[in-house]
Design an enzyme around this catalytic site. Structure first.
Site, mmCIF file in Angstrom:
data_model
loop_
_atom_site.group_PDB
_atom_site.id
_atom_site.type_symbol
_atom_site.label_atom_id
_atom_site.label_comp_id
_atom_site.label_asym_id
_atom_site.label_seq_id
_atom_site.Cartn_x
_atom_site.Cartn_y
_atom_site.Cartn_z
ATOM 1 N N ASP A 187 0.884 -1.572 0.040
ATOM 2 C CA ASP A 187 0.262 0.003 0.487
ATOM 3 C C ASP A 187 1.090 1.259 0.064
ATOM 4 O O ASP A 187 2.150 0.875 0.092
ATOM 5 C CB ASP A 187 -1.030 -0.013 1.087
HETATM 6 C C1 NOJ Z 1 -3.787 3.655 -0.032
HETATM 7 C C2 NOJ Z 1 -5.119 2.962 0.334
HETATM 8 O O1 NOJ Z 1 -5.109 2.089 1.090
HETATM 9 C C3 NOJ Z 1 -4.956 2.531 -0.805
HETATM 10 O O2 NOJ Z 1 -6.520 1.436 -0.612
HETATM 11 C C4 NOJ Z 1 -4.653 2.819 -2.263
HETATM 12 O O3 NOJ Z 1 -4.993 2.325 -3.272
HETATM 13 C C5 NOJ Z 1 -3.684 3.510 -2.426
HETATM 14 N N1 NOJ Z 1 -3.585 4.820 -1.113
HETATM 15 C C6 NOJ Z 1 -3.493 4.167 -3.575
HETATM 16 O O4 NOJ Z 1 -4.278 5.402 -2.939
#
Ligand code: NOJ
Length: 819
Positions: A320
């Site tokens: 993530d």
């Molecule tokens: C953090 C989020 O938790 C995730 O779901 C997302 O895909 C990424 N950021 C990218 O924006």
């Protein structure tokens, strides 16, 4: 890219950054001037007291379990598992893709392999995540894009109903079609990788991101995951299973440790990932949090063992955004790609934990060359698996600079996707109450439409970044939750707009008031109409935005903007009040559910662009409702037995899943607590009868199979083959054509230690009035098994297993015993 050319900070705030949206506190006194003075005063008082969605001082109550998770003073611990297995692929399709990847990789030098693994950095590229092109070997690079309900932050796309709405349809075909349409839009825009589906299970109703997923049951989440992966990947885009794993709350998501035992992990939280892997998902995103005190993106037990050995996941694991905490440790634990690539997400700083550092680590032997090769192979295999080597479109938009003429081609990706979006929104609308035939509406003479949640988004649909709408004040109807899972609306039909055009057709007189705090006006218009529609809502979102003091997770289960008070006032003057709720999750309905003047309650979830049109279809009977609740609506917050951990001043807050298997309806059943509306509940305009259930064994009864069912060698195919077939009949005994969502729950023998009922089957059958349909479904050996911690394998418990078939988790109509 120059800083001056990008959007303001509020829009740029990356999910991992912890940056709040900078919206000034509105001047409430000024805003309330001219309005109902009492309502305004009460609103301000509520804000100060911390009551209600609109304005809290803090969350409702604290749930730091006083007993340590292990019953002693030790912290939960995650065992080491090394090395990372080399990908091999379980299906022919994967084997072919891996073969092509290995061959292609021979052309890459070490630096180029590293480029594949390391995001190019926040804002360095058109997409939310980017892998740079490698021209020497003809690799075009990769574009990774949010989110689970459509392409985020660009124009001319569809805002599909959120996954929680799709889940309420309980329809695998719709899961597939929604994801397929969505996948087509990703492809049209040139995004290689869809950062979805999201399948974290709604452990507590207050979890900020529950709406991005498929609800509170692992089986339903699993089917949502499976069919979404199939749909999106059939459209040519790589699917990403997220967030692996136990990212069930937003508070402390960057530093909290979710602690749980391996049975709970496998039976509840891992199951949706297992299904996603079975569907062939190209990638998995590891989450921000720690699990049993080891970061999810460098937890070798979870990545090397559980995912890549036990589930034999052949694709790649990406972090993530900013969830990587160490270079060497994450590489050896099984991480394959770091996103967005920077040391910390999300800033315009230089440097990465990988990139040059990974090269050094490989050169000095801290990371084996074979590990780097495996990372690169897994990434390229995903690309080949989806045929993206065959002229896949290049990104034709710029997430970071939406107005830049040079990088935005404004390609229309919407095709005829409004149809499926509308259908899913209608199919995901749940009729909770319907008295005195209040619904469907039949050309009422007059109608009042009341509440900000009915109205258009008055500053424009995309005024608030990442749909964190309202900044504390009612803004317009709720169509999505907030955060990286949101989309920009390319168009939006509010309930009011759709009702207005329908009313005109029927010559219904229509009055409206979207000001929640002008109660006098609402009462005045409701007093004179045949029917009053009151729209109320409750929202939540991702924790990098705090909305009205809700840090992603909701602080309480009350309606926002004084919804309860609005209903109370309107029902005092109108005995045919229909309440429509848009919400990210359960709310406390006790103040109005039994009010006799509330003749109907419609749970419209989060419908996306087609909100109004889909709702009108249901309200007027053009679409016979069949949606069911994908979570329980309880009478009290404490009835759920789980809550968000809000307060903690330790470095690593311990989020103990002490409830183990007992979440949502499992807890209500175990504790025998009566909910307001149970999991799986929903009404129709027609009636269905269940009859004649019987079962037969279709697979081998030989339990010695289990000798070879060693979790460390992957999950054998036979485990998932049909073992029992269950048959029953469904009769549409009412006067309307319609769909019935049936559900099948297993009742394990007591000794198995399972909750009283667990969902193991469902379907949505279309049956015209007065007709009967025979329904069949299968249960596999896996379906009838539980995880045995001692033996570390799936086992069918000794004793009688019952299948309970019915219209909800508490409306069981048929039961059969499996022999
Ligand atoms: C953090 C989020 O938790 C995730 O779901 C997302 O895909 C990424 N950021 C990218 O924006």
């Amino acid at each position: 890219m120059k800083l001056s050319t990008v959007l303001p900070l509020a829009v740029l705030a990356c999910a991992g950054s912890g940056l709040a949206v900078l919206s000034p506190e509105p001047d409430y006194q000024q805003l309330f001037a001219e309005r109902d003075v009492d309502a305004a005063a009460q609103f301000l008082e509520r804000r100060q007291q911390g009551i209600g969605g609109a304005g809290q001082n803090g969350p409702g109550y604290q749930t730091v379990p006083s007993v340590p998770f292990n019953g002693d003073d030790s912290l939960p611990y995650s065992p080491p598992f090394y090395p990372t297995p080399q990908t091999k692929g379980t299906s022919q399709k994967w084997k072919d893709a891996i073969g092509k990847a290995r061959e292609y990789l021979q052309q890459f030098n070490q630096t180029e392999k590293v480029i594949l693994t390391t995001g190019s950095g926040w804002e360095r590229g058109p997409c939310v995540g980017n892998i740079s092109p490698i021209p020497r070997v003809g690799f075009p690079g990769l574009c990774l894009m949010d989110g689970p309900a459509g392409v985020r932050g660009t124009d001319r796309v569809t805002s599909f109903p959120d996954a929680i709405t799709a889940a309420a349809s309980f329809d695998r075909d719709l899961f597939y079609k929604r994801a397929h349409a969505l996948g087509e839009e990703f492809k049209t825009k040139g995004a290689n990788i869809w950062l979805g589906p999201m399948m974290n299970v709604a452990r507590t109703p207050l979890g900020g991101r529950n709406w991005e997923g498929f609800g509170a049951d692992p089986y339903l989440n699993g089917e949502g995951s499976y069919y979404s992966v199939l749909g999106a990947q059939d459209a040519g885009v790589q699917a990403t299973l997220k967030h692996y794993i136990n990212n069930e709350q937003e508070h402390f998501r960057n530093e909290g440790s979710s602690n749980l035992d391996s049975r709970t992990e496998r039976e509840i939280y891992l199951h949706p990932f297992l299904r996603g892997v079975q569907a062939g998902a190209a990638s998995v995103m590891c989450s921000y949090n720690l699990v049993n005190n080891s970061w999810a993106c460098q937890n070798s037990e979870l990545l090397n063992n559980r995912l890549k050995t036990e589930l034999e996941f052949p694709g790649y694991v990406m972090s993530d955004w900013g969830a990587q905490h160490a270079g060497v440790a994450s590489a050896n634990a099984g991480l394959d790609m770091t996103m967005p690539g920077d040391v910390l997400c999300c800033s315009l700083q230089e440097g990465s934990l990988w990139g040059g550092n990974l090269t050094t680590a490989v050169n000095n032997g801290s990371v084996a060359t074979t590990r780097l090769d495996d990372m690169a192979t897994r990434i390229l295999a995903g690309w080949f698996l989806l045929g993206q080597d065959q002229g896949y479109p290049k990104a034709n938009f710029n997430f970071f600079d939406k107005k830049d003429p040079a990088t935005n081609q404004h390609v229309d990706a919407t095709a005829d996707h409004d149809k499926i979006a509308r259908e899913v929104a209608s199919a995901g609308t749940v009729l909770l109450k319907n008295r005195r035939n209040a619904l469907p509406l039949n050309k009422p003479g007059s109608m009042a439409v009341i509440g900000s949640d009915a109205g258009p988004l008055y500053q424009g649909a995309n005024y608030w970044p990442d749909r964190a709408q309202n900044g504390g004040l009612p803004y317009g109807t709720l169509g999505q939750g907030w955060g990286s899972g949101s989309t920009d609306y390319s168009y939006f039909f509010s309930p009011y707009e759709a009702l207005q055009s329908r009313a005109r057709k029927d010559r219904t007189g229509i009055a409206w008031n979207f000001d929640d705090f002008n109660l006098a006006q609402s009462v005045m218009i409701a007093n004179m109409t045949d029917v009053a529609l009151v729209f109320v809502s409750a929202e939540s979102g991702e924790g990098y935005i705090t909305l009205d003091r809700n840090e992603g997770d909701r602080n309480n289960l009350t309606l926002w903007n004084q919804g309860e008070q609005l209903i109370r006032n309107v029902t005092a003057v109108n005995n045919n009040t229909i309440v429509i709720v848009h919400s990210t999750g359960a709310v406390d309905m006790e103040s109005f559910a039994e009010n006799p003047n509330v003749t109907a309650i419609v749970w419209a979830n989060l419908p996306g662009s087609e909100s109004g049109r889909a709702l009108v279809d249901v309200l007027y009977g053009d679409y016979n409702p069949s949606g069911r609740l994908p979570y329980t609506i309880g009478k009290n917050r404490t009835d759920y037995g789980t809550d968000v951990l809000y307060y903690n001043d330790t470095v690593t807050p311990q989020i103990n899943y002490t409830e183990a298997l007992n979440i949502d309806y499992r807890y209500f059943d175990t504790k025998n607590i009566e909910p307001r509306y149970e999991f799986g509940f929903g009404l129709s305009y027609t009636k269905f009868a269940y009859s004649g259930a019987w079962t037969q064994q279709v697979g081998s009864a030989d339990n010695s199979w289990w000798g070879s069912a060693n979790a460390s060698t992957g999950l054998p195919e036979w485990l998932f083959q049909p073992k029992y077939e269950v048959t029953f009949s469904l009769t549409n005994a009412g006067d309307w054509d319609g769909h019935e969502v049936w559900q099948a729950y297993l009742e394990f023998p007591r000794s198995a230690g399972e909750p009283p009922k667990v969902l193991r089957g469902f379907g949505r059958e279309k049956i015209s009035k007065y007709n009967t349909k025979e329904v069949k479904f299968h249960l596999s050996q896996y379906d009838v098994s539980t995880w045995c911690n001692d033996k570390q394998q799936w086992l069918q418990p000794e004793g009688k297993l019952k299948v309970l078939i019915g219209a909800s988790s508490r409306d069981i109509r048929q039961a059969v015993v499996l022999n």
